[in-house]
Design a protein around this motif. Structure first.
Motif, short mmCIF file in Angstrom:
data_model
loop_
_atom_site.label_atom_id
_atom_site.label_comp_id
_atom_site.label_asym_id
_atom_site.label_seq_id
_atom_site.Cartn_x
_atom_site.Cartn_y
_atom_site.Cartn_z
N LEU A 165 30.45 -46.43 77.89
CA LEU A 165 31.60 -46.33 78.79
C LEU A 165 31.09 -46.47 80.21
CD1 LEU A 165 33.37 -43.22 77.21
CD2 LEU A 165 34.24 -45.57 77.15
N LEU A 166 31.70 -47.36 80.96
CA LEU A 166 31.38 -47.51 82.38
C LEU A 166 32.35 -46.62 83.16
CD1 LEU A 166 29.74 -48.99 84.60
CD2 LEU A 166 31.57 -50.68 84.64
N TRP A 167 31.79 -45.74 83.98
CA TRP A 167 32.60 -44.81 84.77
C TRP A 167 32.48 -45.15 86.25
CZ3 TRP A 167 30.59 -41.16 88.38
CH2 TRP A 167 31.53 -40.26 88.90
N ALA A 168 33.58 -45.03 86.95
CA ALA A 168 33.56 -45.16 88.40
C ALA A 168 34.51 -44.13 88.99
CB ALA A 168 33.98 -46.56 88.84
N VAL A 169 34.13 -43.58 90.12
CA VAL A 169 35.04 -42.72 90.87
C VAL A 169 35.23 -43.35 92.24
CG1 VAL A 169 33.22 -41.18 91.74
CG2 VAL A 169 35.58 -40.37 91.59
N VAL A 170 36.47 -43.42 92.67
CA VAL A 170 36.82 -44.09 93.93
C VAL A 170 37.65 -43.13 94.77
CG1 VAL A 170 37.83 -46.13 94.99
CG2 VAL A 170 36.94 -46.26 92.64
N GLY A 171 37.28 -42.98 96.02
CA GLY A 171 38.06 -42.18 96.95
C GLY A 171 38.48 -43.01 98.15
N SER A 172 39.77 -43.00 98.48
CA SER A 172 40.29 -43.78 99.60
C SER A 172 40.94 -42.84 100.61
CB SER A 172 41.32 -44.80 99.11
OG SER A 172 40.78 -45.66 98.13
N THR A 173 40.66 -43.06 101.89
CA THR A 173 41.22 -42.22 102.95
C THR A 173 41.68 -43.08 104.12
OG1 THR A 173 38.97 -41.90 103.81
CG2 THR A 173 39.84 -40.17 102.40
N ASP A 174 42.45 -42.45 105.01
CA ASP A 174 43.01 -43.19 106.14
C ASP A 174 42.09 -43.24 107.36
OD1 ASP A 174 45.27 -43.67 104.67
OD2 ASP A 174 46.53 -42.19 105.69
N THR A 175 41.27 -42.20 107.57
CA THR A 175 40.47 -42.11 108.79
C THR A 175 39.00 -41.89 108.49
OG1 THR A 175 40.61 -39.70 109.04
CG2 THR A 175 42.46 -41.00 109.90
N ALA A 176 38.17 -42.11 109.50
CA ALA A 176 36.72 -41.92 109.35
C ALA A 176 36.38 -40.46 109.09
CB ALA A 176 36.00 -42.42 110.60
N ALA A 177 37.09 -39.53 109.75
CA ALA A 177 36.83 -38.11 109.54
C ALA A 177 37.17 -37.71 108.10
CB ALA A 177 37.65 -37.28 110.53
N GLU A 178 38.28 -38.23 107.58
CA GLU A 178 38.65 -37.95 106.19
C GLU A 178 37.65 -38.58 105.23
OE1 GLU A 178 43.46 -37.83 107.12
OE2 GLU A 178 42.52 -39.65 106.34
N HIS A 179 37.12 -39.72 105.61
CA HIS A 179 36.12 -40.42 104.81
C HIS A 179 34.89 -39.54 104.59
CE1 HIS A 179 33.87 -43.94 103.35
NE2 HIS A 179 32.90 -43.61 104.18
N ALA A 180 34.46 -38.84 105.61
CA ALA A 180 33.29 -37.96 105.50
C ALA A 180 33.55 -36.82 104.53
CB ALA A 180 32.93 -37.41 106.88
N ILE A 181 34.74 -36.28 104.55
CA ILE A 181 35.11 -35.21 103.61
C ILE A 181 35.14 -35.75 102.19
CG2 ILE A 181 36.97 -33.65 102.92
CD1 ILE A 181 37.68 -33.45 105.94
N MET A 182 35.72 -36.94 102.03
CA MET A 182 35.79 -37.56 100.71
C MET A 182 34.39 -37.83 100.15
SD MET A 182 37.72 -38.64 98.22
CE MET A 182 39.38 -38.93 98.84
N ARG A 183 33.50 -38.30 100.98
CA ARG A 183 32.13 -38.57 100.53
C ARG A 183 31.47 -37.30 99.99
NH1 ARG A 183 27.95 -41.70 100.24
NH2 ARG A 183 29.05 -43.52 101.03
N GLU A 184 31.64 -36.21 100.70
CA GLU A 184 31.05 -34.94 100.26
C GLU A 184 31.58 -34.54 98.89
OE1 GLU A 184 30.95 -30.20 101.51
OE2 GLU A 184 31.85 -31.68 102.86
N LYS A 185 32.88 -34.63 98.71
CA LYS A 185 33.49 -34.21 97.45
C LYS A 185 33.14 -35.15 96.30
CE LYS A 185 35.32 -30.53 99.06
NZ LYS A 185 34.73 -29.21 98.66
#
Length: 382
Positions: A289-309
């Motif tokens: 099984l190939l797994w991928a997780v994708v997180g999309s955000t509106d701003t750069a600050a939100e992007h940093a939070i998404m990366r951590e999670k």
């Protein structure tokens, strides 16, 4: 460089690297042919094919890279060569998964086949159907060789299926155009909130599968043994992560996807039949099984939070899989995050071969030191 042409005599499609797959499908449809290629119409040709290339036609033809008959390549010296099974065959093989280590591909020539309408589309269900769909996906993966013209994607997602909540979006596709294929019988008996399953051209299908534009995105990927427990655990971790994100970000500012895709050993068997590639999947003797997780955000600050999670999510799932002997030591280059090292998962034999070919065609190392695109073989082992 967005040209797409079709040769009636050779039955090959000639595609330049700047075009996107929706444009390719539209142009080839004029000739009633198709190629083994992307499932999102907005994805570009070049990186897709040199990184592997998952396709709805993979069960019948292998990955996109395995369907390249010829690469036109500009080398570091400025020389233009053609790499195929009869000329520069070593480079031809290495470009199938080897990323930006050898030259600049200025034309791909792909095998074609007749293009009937396909049947399929998205099917949305509620989160409480997750365990049933996980088992169905595992069974489908094990049986895919019996109906290789069928394909599926299982996606536990927040904000993409049903706004403001976690739902499951499942893609079902039959490339032969068979309506409600027997491969999907048991699944279609389960309730759905929304379903758009219909006959359509591949161009239409991929046009409706594009990711949301103008967002910051992060991807991670891993590969697992074909086991229902890894899907169920990933879905549970995704639930927890979404709750945490909702406490940190406005709910309408982000979306997440926890995606599982069948990766039967059938794919690698097609690769071997067509001259091989350097991905190393021919060493894997079981369905995966190939797994991928994708997180999309509106701003750069939100992007940093998404990366951590997402990093926490990926690390926890990887550890669970390792402890349960479910982790496969392979990473799909086109889905990896910048912190991952896909070439190292290709196996020692392929790594050494990539090094040899890179040295042969780029002896001064220009593509290692001065060209930033792609994953570099010179970084492996550092």
């Amino acid at each position: 460089m967005t040209g797409v042409t079709y040769d009636e005599q050779t039955k090959l499609a000639s595609i330049q690297p700047g075009v996107r797959w929706h444009g390719v499908y539209q142009e080839l449809l004029k000739h009633h042919v198709c190629v083994t290629s992307g499932r999102d119409g907005n994805v570009g040709v070049g990186g897709f094919l040199t990184g592997g290339g998952i396709s709805y036609h993979a069960g019948e033809n292998g990955l996109g890279c395995d369907n390249v008959a010829n690469f036109e390549v500009v080398l570091a010296s400025g020389e233009i060569i053609n790499a195929n099974a009869n000329s520069h065959a070593d480079l031809w093989k290495e470009l199938k998964g080897g990323s930006g280590n050898f030259g600049i591909v200025t034309r791909f020539e792909l095998y074609t086949f007749p293009a009937p309408d396909v049947w399929g589309g998205p099917r949305i269900t509620t989160r409480d159907q997750g365990d049933k769909l996980a088992k169905w996906t595992v069974d489908f993966t094990n049986e895919n060789h019996k109906m290789p013209h069928t394909a599926t994607i299982l996606n536990y997602t927040f904000n993409l299926g049903l706004p403001g909540m976690i739902s499951i979006v499942q893609m079902l596709v039959d490339t032969s155009g068979t309506t409600e294929s027997p491969a999907f019988d048991s699944l279609l008996k389960e309730p759905a909130v929304h379903s758009v399953l219909e006959k359509q051209s591949m161009a239409q299908l991929v046009a409706n599968s594009t990711l949301r534009p103008n967002q910051h995105q992060i991807w991670f990927t891993l590969t697992f043994k074909n086991d229902v427990e890894i899907i169920k655990h990933a879905a549970e971790l995704h639930d927890v992560m979404v709750d945490e994100l909702k406490s940190l970000l406005p709910s309408d500012h982000f979306s997440t996807q926890c995606i599982f895709q069948p990766w039967p050993k059938l794919f690698a068997q097609h690769s071997v039949r067509r001259g091989g590639n350097v991905l190393g999947l021919d060493y894997v003797k079981e369905n995966s099984l190939l797994w991928a997780v994708v997180g999309s955000t509106d701003t750069a600050a939100e992007h940093a939070i998404m990366r951590e999670k997402l990093t926490i999510f990926k690390t926890a799932l990887e550890e669970f899989a390792r402890c349960g002997n479910l982790l496969m030591d392979w990473q799909y280059l086109n889905y990896v995050d910048e912190t991952q090292r896909p070439l190292e998962s290709y196996g020692e034999k392929n790594i050494n071969f990539i090094r040899e070919v890179a040295l042969k065609y780029d002896p001064t190392g220009m593509f290692q030191a001065k060209i930033v695109s792609g994953w570099k073989i010179s970084k492996v082992g550092i």
